[in-house]
Structures are given as C-alpha cells and as structure tokens.
Design a protein around this motif. Sequence first.
Motif, PDB file in Angstrom:
ATOM      1  N   PRO A  10       0.889  -1.197  -0.105  1.00 37.54           N
ATOM      2  CA  PRO A  10      -0.193   0.009  -0.032  1.00 37.54           C
ATOM      3  C   PRO A  10       0.848   1.311  -0.113  1.00 37.54           C
ATOM      4  O   PRO A  10       0.568   2.101  -0.680  1.00 37.54           O
ATOM      5  CB  PRO A  10      -0.925  -0.014   1.258  1.00 37.54           C
ATOM      6  CG  PRO A  10      -0.807  -1.446   1.901  1.00 37.54           C
ATOM      7  CD  PRO A  10       0.464  -2.071   1.130  1.00 37.54           C
TER       8      PRO A  10
ATOM      9  N   HIS B 156       1.160   4.016  -3.311  1.00 38.58           N
ATOM     10  CA  HIS B 156       0.446   5.246  -3.291  1.00 38.58           C
ATOM     11  C   HIS B 156       1.727   6.337  -3.685  1.00 38.58           C
ATOM     12  O   HIS B 156       1.401   7.405  -4.229  1.00 38.58           O
ATOM     13  CB  HIS B 156       0.412   5.895  -1.513  1.00 38.58           C
ATOM     14  CG  HIS B 156      -0.894   5.266  -1.102  1.00 38.58           C
ATOM     15  ND1 HIS B 156      -2.083   6.141  -1.597  1.00 38.58           N
ATOM     16  CD2 HIS B 156      -1.276   4.236  -0.412  1.00 38.58           C
ATOM     17  CE1 HIS B 156      -3.230   5.392  -0.984  1.00 38.58           C
ATOM     18  NE2 HIS B 156      -2.511   4.414  -0.004  1.00 38.58           N
TER      19      HIS B 156
ATOM     20  N   GLU C 233       0.251   7.315  -7.457  1.00 41.46           N
ATOM     21  CA  GLU C 233      -1.033   7.702  -7.589  1.00 41.46           C
ATOM     22  C   GLU C 233      -1.057   8.628  -8.863  1.00 41.46           C
ATOM     23  O   GLU C 233      -2.415   8.588  -9.378  1.00 41.46           O
ATOM     24  CB  GLU C 233      -1.402   8.559  -6.487  1.00 41.46           C
ATOM     25  CG  GLU C 233      -1.724   7.525  -5.159  1.00 41.46           C
ATOM     26  CD  GLU C 233      -2.012   8.423  -4.166  1.00 41.46           C
ATOM     27  OE1 GLU C 233      -3.150   7.651  -3.269  1.00 41.46           O
ATOM     28  OE2 GLU C 233      -1.771   9.492  -3.775  1.00 41.46           O
TER      29      GLU C 233
ATOM     30  N   ASP D  42      -7.277  -5.132  -4.588  1.00 39.73           N
ATOM     31  CA  ASP D  42      -7.701  -3.737  -3.990  1.00 39.73           C
ATOM     32  C   ASP D  42      -6.919  -3.010  -3.069  1.00 39.73           C
ATOM     33  O   ASP D  42      -7.050  -1.953  -2.744  1.00 39.73           O
ATOM     34  CB  ASP D  42      -8.922  -4.308  -3.383  1.00 39.73           C
ATOM     35  CG  ASP D  42     -10.117  -4.618  -4.248  1.00 39.73           C
ATOM     36  OD1 ASP D  42      -9.986  -4.461  -5.511  1.00 39.73           O
ATOM     37  OD2 ASP D  42     -11.291  -5.013  -3.915  1.00 39.73           O
ATOM     38  N   THR D  43      -5.662  -3.776  -2.837  1.00 46.44           N
ATOM     39  CA  THR D  43      -4.789  -3.079  -1.742  1.00 46.44           C
ATOM     40  C   THR D  43      -4.162  -1.824  -2.837  1.00 46.44           C
ATOM     41  O   THR D  43      -3.756  -0.693  -2.082  1.00 46.44           O
ATOM     42  CB  THR D  43      -3.588  -4.090  -1.483  1.00 46.44           C
ATOM     43  OG1 THR D  43      -4.168  -4.914  -0.755  1.00 46.44           O
ATOM     44  CG2 THR D  43      -2.643  -3.391  -0.369  1.00 46.44           C
ATOM     45  N   ILE D  44      -4.027  -1.921  -4.039  1.00 46.91           N
ATOM     46  CA  ILE D  44      -3.471  -1.038  -4.883  1.00 46.91           C
ATOM     47  C   ILE D  44      -4.656  -0.118  -5.204  1.00 46.91           C
ATOM     48  O   ILE D  44      -5.885  -0.377  -5.672  1.00 46.91           O
ATOM     49  CB  ILE D  44      -3.047  -1.593  -6.099  1.00 46.91           C
ATOM     50  CG1 ILE D  44      -1.740  -2.506  -5.863  1.00 46.91           C
ATOM     51  CG2 ILE D  44      -2.587  -0.414  -7.280  1.00 46.91           C
ATOM     52  CD1 ILE D  44      -1.275  -3.414  -7.096  1.00 46.91           C
ATOM     53  N   PRO D  45      -4.653   1.327  -4.636  1.00 45.27           N
ATOM     54  CA  PRO D  45      -5.695   2.084  -4.903  1.00 45.27           C
ATOM     55  C   PRO D  45      -6.081   2.585  -6.326  1.00 45.27           C
ATOM     56  O   PRO D  45      -7.188   3.252  -6.575  1.00 45.27           O
ATOM     57  CB  PRO D  45      -5.400   3.230  -4.000  1.00 45.27           C
ATOM     58  CG  PRO D  45      -4.008   3.208  -4.023  1.00 45.27           C
ATOM     59  CD  PRO D  45      -3.509   1.775  -3.935  1.00 45.27           C
ATOM     60  N   MET D  46      -5.204   2.413  -7.291  1.00 37.00           N
ATOM     61  CA  MET D  46      -5.298   2.791  -8.488  1.00 37.00           C
ATOM     62  C   MET D  46      -6.428   2.088  -9.335  1.00 37.00           C
ATOM     63  O   MET D  46      -6.733   0.926  -8.937  1.00 37.00           O
ATOM     64  CB  MET D  46      -4.205   2.814  -9.587  1.00 37.00           C
ATOM     65  CG  MET D  46      -3.045   3.683  -9.035  1.00 37.00           C
ATOM     66  SD  MET D  46      -2.339   2.860  -7.468  1.00 37.00           S
ATOM     67  CE  MET D  46      -1.014   4.055  -7.247  1.00 37.00           C
ATOM     68  N   GLU D  47      -7.091   2.620 -10.452  1.00 37.58           N
ATOM     69  CA  GLU D  47      -8.168   2.103 -11.041  1.00 37.58           C
ATOM     70  C   GLU D  47      -7.472   0.834 -12.046  1.00 37.58           C
ATOM     71  O   GLU D  47      -7.921   0.054 -12.453  1.00 37.58           O
ATOM     72  CB  GLU D  47      -8.941   2.924 -11.934  1.00 37.58           C
ATOM     73  CG  GLU D  47     -10.103   2.373 -12.699  1.00 37.58           C
ATOM     74  CD  GLU D  47     -10.755   3.681 -13.327  1.00 37.58           C
ATOM     75  OE1 GLU D  47     -11.163   3.484 -14.649  1.00 37.58           O
ATOM     76  OE2 GLU D  47     -11.178   4.650 -12.698  1.00 37.58           O
TER      77      GLU D  47
ATOM     78  N   ARG E 292      -4.910  -1.635 -12.091  1.00 41.47           N
ATOM     79  CA  ARG E 292      -4.347  -2.407 -11.188  1.00 41.47           C
ATOM     80  C   ARG E 292      -4.268  -3.895 -11.589  1.00 41.47           C
ATOM     81  O   ARG E 292      -5.263  -4.251 -12.072  1.00 41.47           O
ATOM     82  CB  ARG E 292      -4.510  -2.133  -9.617  1.00 41.47           C
ATOM     83  CG  ARG E 292      -6.144  -2.391  -9.549  1.00 41.47           C
ATOM     84  CD  ARG E 292      -6.529  -2.274  -8.164  1.00 41.47           C
ATOM     85  NE  ARG E 292      -8.086  -2.421  -8.073  1.00 41.47           N
ATOM     86  CZ  ARG E 292      -8.958  -1.774  -7.351  1.00 41.47           C
ATOM     87  NH1 ARG E 292      -8.443  -0.697  -6.786  1.00 41.47           N
ATOM     88  NH2 ARG E 292     -10.161  -2.131  -7.391  1.00 41.47           N
TER      89      ARG E 292
END
Length: 110
Positions: A71, A75, A78, A94-99, A101
């Motif tokens: 995570p 970040h 981003e 989902d640990t990766i916040p980007m669309e 991924r």
Amino acid sequence: MLSIVLLGTGNIAQHLFENLQNLPTVKLTQVYGRTAEGLSYFQQKCDTTSKADAIKDADLYILAVSDRAIPTVAHLLELKKGLVVHTSGTVPMDTIPMERRGVFYPLQTF
C-alpha cells in the motif's frame, strides 16, 4: 516496446529484473528502491532511484516489495498513468488504490 519500472530490490525484484531485461519487447526504464545500498545490484545495468518523486513514467509498474509495503509503495504512483501490479499471492488486488491495477504472480515459491 513495453516500458517497465520495477519497484523493489529484493530476491523477487532481482529475478524479475534478470528475466525482463533479456526480452526484446521490454525496456526496463528504472528500478526504485528505498535505499541506495539496495540499488547497488541494479546500478550498472539500469537507471535507478531512491527518490519517490524521481520515479519515471512507464507503461507498467511492478511492485516487488514485501506484502505490508504494497500500500505504501503503491501510493507513490498515484499520479502515474501506467498499470500497477504487485507480486504477492496473498494480498488482494484492491490493496492498490489505482483503477489500473493487477496482480502479477507467476510463481508459487521463490
């Protein structure tokens, strides 16, 4: 040609680096590591950085870091437009916040 930035300097990062650098359709643009010492393996072979704001643009970012670091390292990317993947078989995508991924897990053990 697919441009790749590899984030991480450990065993998995080194093995991926050695295999990816031999592919004619891949350009290893950069390796990112937290410390200059960790980058010593890569320095004569590729551009390296330990500064998050110096991470180059690429088509693909491979996070070859410990599970708990995913995570935090994700970040750092981003504002990047490339696909971001991690190499863990136990951490949710989902640990990766980007669309854009994914998970790149080609091996069960190293």
